[in-house]
Enzyme design. Sequence first.
Site, PDB file in Angstrom:
ATOM      1  N   LYS A  63       0.868  -1.191   0.000  1.00 15.47           N
ATOM      2  CA  LYS A  63       0.000   0.000   0.000  1.00 15.47           C
ATOM      3  C   LYS A  63       0.895   1.228   0.000  1.00 15.47           C
ATOM      4  O   LYS A  63       1.805   1.340   0.826  1.00 15.47           O
ATOM      5  CB  LYS A  63      -0.877  -0.030   1.259  1.00 15.47           C
ATOM      6  CG  LYS A  63      -2.070   0.891   1.199  1.00 15.47           C
ATOM      7  CD  LYS A  63      -3.070   0.497   0.136  1.00 15.47           C
ATOM      8  CE  LYS A  63      -4.435   0.188   0.704  1.00 15.47           C
ATOM      9  NZ  LYS A  63      -5.315  -0.389  -0.327  1.00 15.47           N
ATOM     10  N   THR A 108      -3.622  -5.497   0.794  1.00 10.29           N
ATOM     11  CA  THR A 108      -3.001  -4.184   0.978  1.00 10.29           C
ATOM     12  C   THR A 108      -3.839  -3.358   1.946  1.00 10.29           C
ATOM     13  O   THR A 108      -3.311  -2.506   2.667  1.00 10.29           O
ATOM     14  CB  THR A 108      -2.827  -3.442  -0.368  1.00 10.29           C
ATOM     15  OG1 THR A 108      -4.096  -3.132  -0.913  1.00 10.29           O
ATOM     16  CG2 THR A 108      -2.023  -4.267  -1.350  1.00 10.29           C
ATOM     17  N   HIS A 304      20.079  27.370 -12.688  1.00  4.59           N
ATOM     18  CA  HIS A 304      20.793  28.523 -13.258  1.00  4.59           C
ATOM     19  C   HIS A 304      20.010  29.826 -13.106  1.00  4.59           C
ATOM     20  O   HIS A 304      18.794  29.864 -13.301  1.00  4.59           O
ATOM     21  CB  HIS A 304      21.055  28.286 -14.748  1.00  4.59           C
ATOM     22  CG  HIS A 304      21.832  27.029 -15.014  1.00  4.59           C
ATOM     23  ND1 HIS A 304      23.109  26.837 -14.558  1.00  4.59           N
ATOM     24  CD2 HIS A 304      21.502  25.901 -15.693  1.00  4.59           C
ATOM     25  CE1 HIS A 304      23.538  25.646 -14.953  1.00  4.59           C
ATOM     26  NE2 HIS A 304      22.575  25.065 -15.631  1.00  4.59           N
TER      27      HIS A 304
HETATM   28  O1  URC Z   1      29.607  24.084 -10.682  1.00  6.28           O
HETATM   29  C1  URC Z   1      29.466  23.781 -11.873  1.00  6.28           C
HETATM   30  N1  URC Z   1      29.857  22.558 -12.311  1.00  6.28           N
HETATM   31  C2  URC Z   1      29.751  22.178 -13.611  1.00  6.28           C
HETATM   32  O2  URC Z   1      30.100  21.028 -13.979  1.00  6.28           O
HETATM   33  C3  URC Z   1      29.194  23.110 -14.505  1.00  6.28           C
HETATM   34  N2  URC Z   1      28.930  23.062 -15.837  1.00  6.28           N
HETATM   35  C4  URC Z   1      28.391  24.260 -16.168  1.00  6.28           C
HETATM   36  O3  URC Z   1      27.998  24.586 -17.341  1.00  6.28           O
HETATM   37  N3  URC Z   1      28.300  25.066 -15.082  1.00  6.28           N
HETATM   38  C5  URC Z   1      28.791  24.373 -14.036  1.00  6.28           C
HETATM   39  N4  URC Z   1      28.938  24.687 -12.733  1.00  6.28           N
END
Ligand code: URC
Length: 350
Positions: A63, A108, A304
């Site tokens: 479950k 279950t 990012h």
């Molecule tokens: O800390 C990072 N590691 C990476 O392997 C990587 N590759 C990337 O494009 N930016 C970063 N930054």
Amino acid sequence: MSNFGVNGKNGKNGKNGKSTNNQERFPHGTFDYRKAVQERFPHGTFDYVNREKYAFGEYGYGKNSVKLLHVERCAAKHTIREYEVDVHLKLSTQLDYLEGNNRDIIATDSQKNTVYILAKKHGIQTPEEFGLLLCSHFLYTYRHVEEVEVKIDEYPWERLRAEDVEHNHAFVYSPCAIRFAIVSQQRHGASTIEAGLRDLRVLKTTQSAFKDFVQDGYRTLPDCNDRIFSTIVSATWRYSTATGVDFDAAWNAVKDCIIDKFAGNPETGIFSPSVQNTLYLAEKMVLDKVPQISRIDMRMPNKHYFEVDMSKFAPRVLDSCDNQEVYLPVDKPSGIIYAELIRKDVTSKL
Ligand SMILES: O=c1[nH]c(=O)c2[nH]c(=O)[nH]c2[nH]1
């Protein structure tokens, strides 16, 4: 299920026109196949042909997402823990799959009830201990249970504070990170206790660089001495013992190590040359600080934030904005960095 029924694969008369009726083939009653099969497998026909040809890989049942809130009332002071529990069993028999015979199935629904009953009878301490309790309950109660796996997610409730005084019975949902545990045990085997956290989202605005990486025809990313570093950490670790561990304290210690190596000192921070290095330093600190943890696996997606290019705007539009920057959060694609660090000097007992 079966392709070898009591009347034969192709019905009463086979593909080649020959009779497959047992009475015609064995007129003197030498072998009553239908009777033999029905006696042996009263719930249906048994799949001899495929049993010879195929074997099960992973299998099991259980479950998922059994939700429960446990409230402990010690006079006026109440303590809560809210869990979502997955229980999975592996039976030593496969009658249910092979024959449609349900006699070994612990429903279950009964597994769900067991979660509630054990919580009521024994209370709930930590996800790890509740997982251990469920594993030993199923193995002890049902001899044909071969293996149990229990996964528990804890909801991040925190006691409210008013003017630095802890509230007796009011809580706030503060999802800094989700705590989970995965406990499993095989019959005649020791238990395996894994714990973890996920959704620990962090961001810092400086003390992160990324430079001097491979320079070739594929590279467009410039060296960067100062960037935003943001990630959503997940970590899973294994305990080498089930006894003498304060699982709550250990979980908090791991979270603190990760935050420490990400953020550092509140005033000066800590420099990160890459996500890889920060991840490793956090894992190393965990193994240094918590001796009962034998290995830890961490994942850090690189969320990012790219600087918006303002160079095309007239300088007067952006007059005196030197200490401000605008970034574009970019969800996809995202980098993903992961590694498992394993204690070398200990041969895990679990
Ligand atoms: O800390 C990072 N590691 C990476 O392997 C990587 N590759 C990337 O494009 N930016 C970063 N930054």
